[in-house]
Write an enzyme that holds these catalytic residues in place. Structure first.
Site, PDB file in Angstrom:
ATOM      1  N   ASN A  45     -18.010   1.692 -82.599  1.00 25.39           N
ATOM      2  CA  ASN A  45     -18.672   3.003 -82.552  1.00 25.39           C
ATOM      3  C   ASN A  45     -20.003   3.017 -81.809  1.00 25.39           C
ATOM      4  O   ASN A  45     -20.603   4.067 -81.630  1.00 25.39           O
ATOM      5  CB  ASN A  45     -18.895   3.518 -83.981  1.00 25.39           C
ATOM      6  CG  ASN A  45     -17.578   3.851 -84.657  1.00 25.39           C
ATOM      7  OD1 ASN A  45     -16.599   4.205 -83.987  1.00 25.39           O
ATOM      8  ND2 ASN A  45     -17.538   3.716 -85.970  1.00 25.39           N
ATOM      9  N   LYS A  47     -22.635   2.474 -78.540  1.00 26.96           N
ATOM     10  CA  LYS A  47     -22.590   2.781 -77.105  1.00 26.96           C
ATOM     11  C   LYS A  47     -22.525   1.499 -76.280  1.00 26.96           C
ATOM     12  O   LYS A  47     -23.163   0.513 -76.618  1.00 26.96           O
ATOM     13  CB  LYS A  47     -23.844   3.576 -76.742  1.00 26.96           C
ATOM     14  CG  LYS A  47     -24.034   3.812 -75.265  1.00 26.96           C
ATOM     15  CD  LYS A  47     -25.165   4.783 -75.036  1.00 26.96           C
ATOM     16  CE  LYS A  47     -25.783   4.625 -73.663  1.00 26.96           C
ATOM     17  NZ  LYS A  47     -24.848   4.888 -72.579  1.00 26.96           N
ATOM     18  N   LYS A  49     -19.356   0.550 -74.407  1.00 28.85           N
ATOM     19  CA  LYS A  49     -17.990   0.095 -74.110  1.00 28.85           C
ATOM     20  C   LYS A  49     -17.630   0.298 -72.637  1.00 28.85           C
ATOM     21  O   LYS A  49     -17.178  -0.617 -71.953  1.00 28.85           O
ATOM     22  CB  LYS A  49     -16.987   0.842 -75.008  1.00 28.85           C
ATOM     23  CG  LYS A  49     -17.219   0.583 -76.495  1.00 28.85           C
ATOM     24  CD  LYS A  49     -16.351   1.438 -77.377  1.00 28.85           C
ATOM     25  CE  LYS A  49     -16.772   2.891 -77.461  1.00 28.85           C
ATOM     26  NZ  LYS A  49     -18.090   3.113 -78.084  1.00 28.85           N
ATOM     27  N   THR A  50     -17.866   1.522 -72.171  1.00 31.30           N
ATOM     28  CA  THR A  50     -17.513   1.810 -70.778  1.00 31.30           C
ATOM     29  C   THR A  50     -18.508   1.158 -69.815  1.00 31.30           C
ATOM     30  O   THR A  50     -18.102   0.574 -68.805  1.00 31.30           O
ATOM     31  CB  THR A  50     -17.464   3.340 -70.550  1.00 31.30           C
ATOM     32  OG1 THR A  50     -16.437   3.873 -71.378  1.00 31.30           O
ATOM     33  CG2 THR A  50     -17.165   3.672 -69.099  1.00 31.30           C
ATOM     34  N   THR A  51     -19.780   1.218 -70.142  1.00 34.69           N
ATOM     35  CA  THR A  51     -20.774   0.659 -69.212  1.00 34.69           C
ATOM     36  C   THR A  51     -20.632  -0.855 -69.071  1.00 34.69           C
ATOM     37  O   THR A  51     -20.815  -1.387 -67.970  1.00 34.69           O
ATOM     38  CB  THR A  51     -22.215   1.041 -69.618  1.00 34.69           C
ATOM     39  OG1 THR A  51     -22.366   0.876 -71.007  1.00 34.69           O
ATOM     40  CG2 THR A  51     -22.529   2.466 -69.237  1.00 34.69           C
ATOM     41  N   ARG A  59     -19.384  -6.626 -60.806  1.00 33.50           N
ATOM     42  CA  ARG A  59     -19.331  -8.061 -60.496  1.00 33.50           C
ATOM     43  C   ARG A  59     -18.109  -8.389 -59.644  1.00 33.50           C
ATOM     44  O   ARG A  59     -18.202  -9.155 -58.681  1.00 33.50           O
ATOM     45  CB  ARG A  59     -19.269  -8.877 -61.793  1.00 33.50           C
ATOM     46  CG  ARG A  59     -20.600  -8.933 -62.494  1.00 33.50           C
ATOM     47  CD  ARG A  59     -20.501  -9.697 -63.785  1.00 33.50           C
ATOM     48  NE  ARG A  59     -21.827  -9.941 -64.321  1.00 33.50           N
ATOM     49  CZ  ARG A  59     -22.056 -10.376 -65.550  1.00 33.50           C
ATOM     50  NH1 ARG A  59     -21.057 -10.625 -66.366  1.00 33.50           N
ATOM     51  NH2 ARG A  59     -23.294 -10.566 -65.955  1.00 33.50           N
ATOM     52  N   PHE A 101      -8.606  17.277 -71.647  1.00 34.58           N
ATOM     53  CA  PHE A 101      -7.755  16.762 -72.718  1.00 34.58           C
ATOM     54  C   PHE A 101      -7.947  17.514 -74.038  1.00 34.58           C
ATOM     55  O   PHE A 101      -8.945  18.185 -74.237  1.00 34.58           O
ATOM     56  CB  PHE A 101      -8.088  15.290 -72.952  1.00 34.58           C
ATOM     57  CG  PHE A 101      -6.908  14.389 -72.733  1.00 34.58           C
ATOM     58  CD1 PHE A 101      -5.870  14.384 -73.645  1.00 34.58           C
ATOM     59  CD2 PHE A 101      -6.831  13.565 -71.622  1.00 34.58           C
ATOM     60  CE1 PHE A 101      -4.778  13.551 -73.463  1.00 34.58           C
ATOM     61  CE2 PHE A 101      -5.745  12.735 -71.429  1.00 34.58           C
ATOM     62  CZ  PHE A 101      -4.712  12.726 -72.357  1.00 34.58           C
ATOM     63  N   TRP A 103      -9.005  19.023 -77.037  1.00 36.32           N
ATOM     64  CA  TRP A 103      -9.688  20.221 -77.550  1.00 36.32           C
ATOM     65  C   TRP A 103      -9.792  21.322 -76.495  1.00 36.32           C
ATOM     66  O   TRP A 103      -9.877  22.483 -76.833  1.00 36.32           O
ATOM     67  CB  TRP A 103     -11.078  19.877 -78.101  1.00 36.32           C
ATOM     68  CG  TRP A 103     -11.828  18.918 -77.238  1.00 36.32           C
ATOM     69  CD1 TRP A 103     -12.677  19.234 -76.231  1.00 36.32           C
ATOM     70  CD2 TRP A 103     -11.765  17.495 -77.304  1.00 36.32           C
ATOM     71  NE1 TRP A 103     -13.145  18.081 -75.650  1.00 36.32           N
ATOM     72  CE2 TRP A 103     -12.619  17.001 -76.290  1.00 36.32           C
ATOM     73  CE3 TRP A 103     -11.078  16.583 -78.126  1.00 36.32           C
ATOM     74  CZ2 TRP A 103     -12.795  15.632 -76.065  1.00 36.32           C
ATOM     75  CZ3 TRP A 103     -11.266  15.232 -77.889  1.00 36.32           C
ATOM     76  CH2 TRP A 103     -12.104  14.777 -76.873  1.00 36.32           C
ATOM     77  N   GLU A 138     -10.986   4.315 -71.945  1.00 40.46           N
ATOM     78  CA  GLU A 138     -10.668   5.204 -73.083  1.00 40.46           C
ATOM     79  C   GLU A 138      -9.190   5.174 -73.479  1.00 40.46           C
ATOM     80  O   GLU A 138      -8.733   6.050 -74.219  1.00 40.46           O
ATOM     81  CB  GLU A 138     -11.108   6.657 -72.829  1.00 40.46           C
ATOM     82  CG  GLU A 138     -12.549   6.844 -72.372  1.00 40.46           C
ATOM     83  CD  GLU A 138     -13.606   6.321 -73.345  1.00 40.46           C
ATOM     84  OE1 GLU A 138     -13.269   6.042 -74.519  1.00 40.46           O
ATOM     85  OE2 GLU A 138     -14.764   6.179 -72.924  1.00 40.46           O
TER      86      GLU A 138
HETATM   87  P1  ATP Z   1     -21.005   4.346 -72.492  1.00 42.41           P
HETATM   88  O1  ATP Z   1     -20.136   5.119 -71.529  1.00 42.41           O
HETATM   89  O2  ATP Z   1     -22.398   4.866 -72.494  1.00 42.41           O
HETATM   90  O3  ATP Z   1     -20.888   2.869 -72.332  1.00 42.41           O
HETATM   91  P2  ATP Z   1     -19.155   4.215 -74.688  1.00 42.41           P
HETATM   92  O4  ATP Z   1     -18.081   4.040 -73.675  1.00 42.41           O
HETATM   93  O5  ATP Z   1     -19.447   3.049 -75.570  1.00 42.41           O
HETATM   94  O6  ATP Z   1     -20.489   4.686 -73.965  1.00 42.41           O
HETATM   95  P3  ATP Z   1     -17.761   6.502 -75.736  1.00 42.41           P
HETATM   96  O7  ATP Z   1     -17.126   6.444 -77.065  1.00 42.41           O
HETATM   97  O8  ATP Z   1     -16.886   6.432 -74.544  1.00 42.41           O
HETATM   98  O9  ATP Z   1     -18.908   5.411 -75.672  1.00 42.41           O
HETATM   99  O10 ATP Z   1     -18.668   7.779 -75.686  1.00 42.41           O
HETATM  100  C1  ATP Z   1     -19.122   8.303 -74.481  1.00 42.41           C
HETATM  101  C2  ATP Z   1     -20.417   9.054 -74.629  1.00 42.41           C
HETATM  102  O11 ATP Z   1     -20.783   9.302 -75.962  1.00 42.41           O
HETATM  103  C3  ATP Z   1     -21.610   8.298 -74.030  1.00 42.41           C
HETATM  104  O12 ATP Z   1     -22.311   9.214 -73.267  1.00 42.41           O
HETATM  105  C4  ATP Z   1     -22.421   7.825 -75.205  1.00 42.41           C
HETATM  106  O13 ATP Z   1     -23.816   7.792 -75.005  1.00 42.41           O
HETATM  107  C5  ATP Z   1     -22.079   8.806 -76.247  1.00 42.41           C
HETATM  108  N1  ATP Z   1     -22.072   8.110 -77.528  1.00 42.41           N
HETATM  109  C6  ATP Z   1     -21.632   6.863 -77.768  1.00 42.41           C
HETATM  110  N2  ATP Z   1     -21.810   6.538 -79.056  1.00 42.41           N
HETATM  111  C7  ATP Z   1     -22.375   7.604 -79.642  1.00 42.41           C
HETATM  112  C8  ATP Z   1     -22.803   7.914 -80.973  1.00 42.41           C
HETATM  113  N3  ATP Z   1     -22.669   7.035 -81.953  1.00 42.41           N
HETATM  114  N4  ATP Z   1     -23.340   9.139 -81.216  1.00 42.41           N
HETATM  115  C9  ATP Z   1     -23.449  10.023 -80.224  1.00 42.41           C
HETATM  116  N5  ATP Z   1     -23.070   9.811 -78.961  1.00 42.41           N
HETATM  117  C10 ATP Z   1     -22.529   8.624 -78.667  1.00 42.41           C
HETATM  118 MG    MG Z   2     -16.488   5.098 -73.047  1.00 43.87          MG
END
Ligand code: ATP
Ligand code: MG
Length: 207
Positions: A45, A47, A49-51, A59, A101, A103, A138
């Site tokens: 949960n 932040k 994962k994607t970054t 790389r 997607f 919603w 995702e």
């Molecule tokens: P990022 O893309 O920043 O690496 P992520 O891939 O880990 O994030 P996702 O679940 O894909 O996270 O969510 C995407 C967006 O939701 C991002 O902009 C992130 O900042 C935001 N986000 C992630 N975690 C939370 C949280 N716990 N509460 C609110 N917003 C969140």
């Molecule tokens: Mg993500």
């Protein structure tokens, strides 16, 4: 206390200790000489994962590898990343398949069809030996929503060429996928400025 800052050691004892540590480390590195195409999962949960996945894309591009990104759910990260990636179009395939997607569409059958379409696209890259890294952004969420079965995904991963790395991101990665993966990181939420302070998504940080 961390032994590196152990002030009870004399300088000579410290030097010997560090020397032993260096030897152990060198032995480990020498043993770990094999390479392997990895199945990598970024879940949890927090932040990042994607970054973190995009960091590996960067790389890989830097090494001259070909990379494919299939985005299963449209994120907030379109504009900035797209602009950067467009400069790498000879090495990088980027496909945002998750337009509008759930919603937004409120049409489950359409969403399932879209997820299948994205998966077919992903499979074509997974099977293609020219791609060293395939990022399925995702996809875990799409599995969790039931739009794609974990069995289908595992069967696809089994088709990957030996040297290919595949990254699967998204919250709630299924147990069977975690078991199959070689490298799994669970991002832990400690604080998020949106949650505690109502700070909105910002350029450079979220997209
Ligand atoms: P990022 O893309 O920043 O690496 P992520 O891939 O880990 O994030 P996702 O679940 O894909 O996270 O969510 C995407 C967006 O939701 C991002 O902009 C992130 O900042 C935001 N986000 C992630 N975690 C939370 C949280 N716990 N509460 C609110 N917003 C969140
Ligand atoms: Mg993500």
């Amino acid at each position: 206390m961390d032994s590196q800052t152990d002030t009870t050691l004399t300088p000579e004892q410290h030097r010997l200790k560090m020397q032993r540590r260096k030897e152990v480390q060198e032995q480990r590195v020498a043993k770990a000489s094999q390479t392997k195409g990895l199945i990598i999962v970024h879940t949890g949960n927090g932040k990042g994962k994607t970054t973190a996945a995009l960091g590996m894309v960067m790389r890989s591009l830097g090494h001259g590898y070909r990379v494919a990104i299939v985005q299963f759910i449209k994120g907030a990260w379109e504009p900035a990343e797209k602009a950067v990636f467009s400069r790498w179009s000879d090495q990088l395939e980027f496909h945002a398949m998750g337009e509008g997607f759930t919603w937004e569409t409120q049409n489950r059958d359409r969403d399932i069809a879209k997820a299948q379409q994205a998966w077919e696209m992903a499979l074509s890259f997974i099977r293609n030996t020219e791609y060293k890294l395939v990022l399925l952004d995702e996809i875990n969420v799409v599995i969790k929503l039931g739009y794609l079965s974990v069995e289908t995904v595992l069967a696809g991963l089994a088709e990957k060429p030996e040297d290919t790395h595949i990254i699967l991101t998204g919250r709630g990665a299924p147990e069977a996928l975690i078991e199959r993966a070689d490298l799994v990181t669970e991002m832990t939420l400690v604080k998020h400025p949106f949650r505690e302070q109502g700070v909105k998504a910002q350029p450079g940080i979220e997209y």
